[in-house]
Design a protein around this motif. Sequence first.
Motif, PDB file in Angstrom:
ATOM      1  N   UNK A  37      -1.725   1.456  -4.849  1.00 61.86           N
ATOM      2  CA  UNK A  37      -1.424   0.070  -4.507  1.00 61.86           C
ATOM      3  C   UNK A  37      -0.496  -0.512  -5.562  1.00 61.86           C
ATOM      4  N   UNK A  38       0.695  -0.896  -5.124  1.00 64.93           N
ATOM      5  CA  UNK A  38       1.663  -1.533  -6.024  1.00 64.93           C
ATOM      6  C   UNK A  38       1.527  -3.034  -5.866  1.00 64.93           C
ATOM      7  N   UNK A  39       1.211  -3.719  -6.956  1.00 67.59           N
ATOM      8  CA  UNK A  39       1.051  -5.167  -6.896  1.00 67.59           C
ATOM      9  C   UNK A  39       2.291  -5.862  -7.447  1.00 67.59           C
ATOM     10  N   UNK A  40       2.547  -7.055  -6.941  1.00 68.75           N
ATOM     11  CA  UNK A  40       3.692  -7.853  -7.366  1.00 68.75           C
ATOM     12  C   UNK A  40       3.220  -9.119  -8.063  1.00 68.75           C
ATOM     13  N   UNK A  41       2.057  -9.054  -8.663  1.00 61.49           N
ATOM     14  CA  UNK A  41       1.477 -10.190  -9.348  1.00 61.49           C
ATOM     15  C   UNK A  41       1.562  -9.978 -10.846  1.00 61.49           C
ATOM     16  N   UNK A  42       1.583 -11.065 -11.589  1.00 58.31           N
ATOM     17  CA  UNK A  42       1.653 -10.967 -13.043  1.00 58.31           C
ATOM     18  C   UNK A  42       0.476 -10.157 -13.580  1.00 58.31           C
ATOM     19  N   UNK A  43      -0.722 -10.442 -13.083  1.00 55.87           N
ATOM     20  CA  UNK A  43      -1.916  -9.666 -13.401  1.00 55.87           C
ATOM     21  C   UNK A  43      -2.201  -8.794 -12.185  1.00 55.87           C
ATOM     22  N   UNK A  63       0.850  -1.184   0.000  1.00 57.49           N
ATOM     23  CA  UNK A  63       0.000   0.000   0.000  1.00 57.49           C
ATOM     24  C   UNK A  63       0.886   1.235   0.000  1.00 57.49           C
ATOM     25  N   UNK A  64       0.527   2.193  -0.855  1.00 58.60           N
ATOM     26  CA  UNK A  64       1.253   3.456  -0.930  1.00 58.60           C
ATOM     27  C   UNK A  64       0.445   4.582  -0.311  1.00 58.60           C
ATOM     28  N   UNK A  65       0.707   5.774  -0.758  1.00 57.92           N
ATOM     29  CA  UNK A  65       0.081   6.983  -0.218  1.00 57.92           C
ATOM     30  C   UNK A  65      -1.419   7.012  -0.488  1.00 57.92           C
ATOM     31  N   UNK A  66      -2.103   7.813   0.317  1.00 58.85           N
ATOM     32  CA  UNK A  66      -3.535   8.027   0.110  1.00 58.85           C
ATOM     33  C   UNK A  66      -3.739   8.696  -1.243  1.00 58.85           C
ATOM     34  N   UNK A  67      -4.898   8.432  -1.839  1.00 60.88           N
ATOM     35  CA  UNK A  67      -5.230   9.005  -3.150  1.00 60.88           C
ATOM     36  C   UNK A  67      -6.637   9.600  -3.037  1.00 60.88           C
TER      37      UNK A  67
END
Length: 191
Positions: free
Chosen positions: A22-28, A10-14
């Motif tokens: 939200x930075x994901x580390x999944x292929x999709x 989770x990153x900064x509020x938007x």
Amino acid sequence: MSALVCVARIGAAHGVRGAVKLWTFTEDPFAIRRYGPLLSKDGKRQFEVASAREAKDHLVATFKGVTTRDEAERLNGIELYVPREKLPATDEGEYYYTDLIGLAAVTTDGEPLGRVVAIQNFGAGDIIEIAPPKGPTLLLPFSNAVVPEVNIAGGRVVIALPQEIEGEDEGEVPPPGRPGLVRKAHGSRDP
């Protein structure tokens, strides 16, 4: 509970309504919605994605129960995990980092080197980190040439130690993360 695998951060509020980067580390990137509740690293907190949309290099997501910017700001930096068994099976030559951690590392002659303690990626490709019983850890490219065999069931990886790294003086250890040393040849990936 099985091993937990980090699938997002989770990153900064938007905005003002509780959304976060939200930075994901999944292929999709949207796969995080299919895994069910996401867990904090200690497994004590659960997060359920209510909505997600694509942004430039991340998702903008909301979580159930998070409705204000203040609540969203308090989540900044939390890594989100799922149990290993919820992840899809890997193809041949692909590994989840968590499956490699703890494996014994041996040379091609069967001599013990230590244990795999981490898989790093500083942008140039995957690096396998091996902790010997004594001395500094070894940082080696996670490539077919250096890691010719991964035997998860057998609990080991075979390491073909590089004899010389081009451009380095004999005996000099290359700095970790140096571009050009690592190439992603195994197709390893996080979820």
